[in-house]
Design a protein around this motif. Structure first.
Motif, PDB file in Angstrom:
ATOM      1  N   ARG A 195       1.427  -2.204  -4.935  1.00  0.00           N
ATOM      2  CA  ARG A 195       0.664  -2.485  -3.716  1.00  0.00           C
ATOM      3  C   ARG A 195      -0.449  -1.454  -3.521  1.00  0.00           C
ATOM      4  O   ARG A 195      -1.565  -1.790  -3.122  1.00  0.00           O
ATOM      5  N   ALA A 243      -3.325  -2.110  -5.975  1.00  0.00           N
ATOM      6  CA  ALA A 243      -4.234  -3.169  -5.530  1.00  0.00           C
ATOM      7  C   ALA A 243      -5.239  -2.640  -4.516  1.00  0.00           C
ATOM      8  O   ALA A 243      -6.434  -2.960  -4.572  1.00  0.00           O
ATOM      9  N   LEU A 291      -0.351   3.159   3.374  1.00  0.00           N
ATOM     10  CA  LEU A 291       0.869   2.843   2.635  1.00  0.00           C
ATOM     11  C   LEU A 291       1.623   4.124   2.309  1.00  0.00           C
ATOM     12  O   LEU A 291       1.051   5.043   1.711  1.00  0.00           O
ATOM     13  N   GLN A 338       6.762   2.131   0.931  1.00  0.00           N
ATOM     14  CA  GLN A 338       6.179   0.816   1.178  1.00  0.00           C
ATOM     15  C   GLN A 338       5.468   0.262  -0.049  1.00  0.00           C
ATOM     16  O   GLN A 338       5.456  -0.945  -0.286  1.00  0.00           O
ATOM     17  N   ALA A 339       4.877   1.160  -0.832  1.00  0.00           N
ATOM     18  CA  ALA A 339       4.078   0.724  -1.982  1.00  0.00           C
ATOM     19  C   ALA A 339       4.879   0.602  -3.270  1.00  0.00           C
ATOM     20  O   ALA A 339       4.398   0.007  -4.240  1.00  0.00           O
ATOM     21  N   SER A 344       7.664  -0.205  -6.273  1.00  0.00           N
ATOM     22  CA  SER A 344       8.411  -1.339  -6.825  1.00  0.00           C
ATOM     23  C   SER A 344       9.878  -1.230  -6.393  1.00  0.00           C
ATOM     24  O   SER A 344      10.295  -0.222  -5.815  1.00  0.00           O
TER      25      SER A 344
END
Length: 334
Positions: free
Chosen positions: A78, A81, A287, A291-292, A294
């Motif tokens: 995340r 990205a 983040l 939260q980010a 895997s």
């Protein structure tokens, strides 16, 4: 005291691995980017020696960049990205610069004398483009990709300051690896780069709390500020020691390695300050590492691969620096 579970600690482990990988990259590839920028100020014979001084290391140094970005991609998808989405253009420019360096480094070997200067210029251009791009990316990342006129100005300041830091690193590398006239010139280059690098570092350190409320809250709260003052104080002492050594005769003898080692310490201190400023975020204000990250199951599989690849990369790096230690000789190609 409450201990963190292994699943909860996994993102922290990967964040630390990614941070250390990027630190090693900045230090190791930083000096050879600096050498590339300095090539425009050297004679043809000096350029050959400068290339020989980084030849055994520069390509492997970039492995740490691949490792750091790879960890960001697979361990924090995340965040990957968000970061790559915001930095698409400077990342592209950095890759163009690194590609130019690689092509120019190899083609200058077989080029005729009339074309060799062209490849040297491209090596310089690639080094400068990569350095400026990295500075811009660092500035945007530290500021949390904020919007407003002050954020691009802050990023532009770091885009100018980081190449000067790389030049100072590259010059002290040449002081350590060369002798005679080139070493004298490298000392002069280091002296010239010292003031702009230190001035830029001071201004950026003052501006960072202005553009980042997160950093401001972390650094200017009691009693934390008292303990954190050790970082800028030690950094200042190290930089002043570098300047003092560059003005002394000992740097031409057995202490030729000391300015370079002190600059490594400066980068490490800067990294510690940055790590403290952004933790527990991967993207400041957006983040956290949890939260980010895997899933724990995926991170466990990835950790198995990391336990194999990281020691291999580290072992090869240590081995190469050990084999090619000492002063650089005449450039030769098999």
């Amino acid at each position: 005291m409450t201990w963190m579970s292994f699943d909860a600690a996994l993102p922290v482990i990967f964040m630390a691995l990614m941070g250390v990988s990027m630190l090693i990259y900045v230090i190791s590839d930083g000096y050879d980017l600096g050498v590339g920028i300095l090539m425009q100020r050297a004679t043809a014979a000096e350029k050959d020696v400068m290339v020989a001084s980084i030849g055994p290391f520069w390509d492997a140094n970039e492995t740490w960049l691949v490792l750091g970005v790879g960890i960001l991609l697979i361990a924090f998808p995340r965040a990957h990205a968000v970061v790559l989405g915001k930095l698409y253009l400077p990342v592209t420019l950095m890759l163009i610069g690194l590609t130019l360096r690689g092509v120019a480094f190899d083609f200058r070997v077989k080029a005729r004398d009339t074309h060799k200067q062209t490849w040297d210029r491209l090596f310089f251009a690639g080094s400068l483009i990569a350095s400026v791009s990295q500075g811009w990316m660092l500035g945007r990342y530290v500021s949390g990709f904020g919007t407003g006129w002050n954020f691009p100005v802050f990023a532009a300041a770091i885009a100018l300051a980081l190449p000067m830091a790389y030049v100072l690193m590259g010059a002290t590398w040449l002081v350590m690896k060369t002798e005679g006239e080139l070493q004298e010139r490298a000392i002069g280059w280091a002296r010239a780069a010292w003031a702009p690098m230190v001035g830029g570092m001071v201004l950026i350190s003052m501006a960072t709390p202005w553009v980042s409320p997160t950093v401001r809250e972390r650094w200017f709260a009691l009693p934390e500020i008292i303990a954190l003052m050790a970082i800028p104080l030690m950094t200042g002492v190290a930089l002043l020691a570098v300047r003092g050594l560059l003005n002394s005769r000992v740097v031409r003898g057995p202490a030729c390695w000391l300015p370079f080692a002190l600059l490594i310490a400066v980068f490490v201190l800067g990294f510690l300050g940055l790590a403290y400023s952004i933790y527990p975020f991967v993207v400041i204000g957006q983040l956290t590492i949890w939260q980010a990250a895997s899933s724990p199951e995926a991170l466990k599989v990835i950790l198995f691969g990391v336990c194999i690849s990281v020691p291999a990369i580290a072992g090869y790096t240590v081995f190469s620096y050990r084999v090619f230690r000492g002063k650089t000789g005449e450039l030769k190609y098999a």
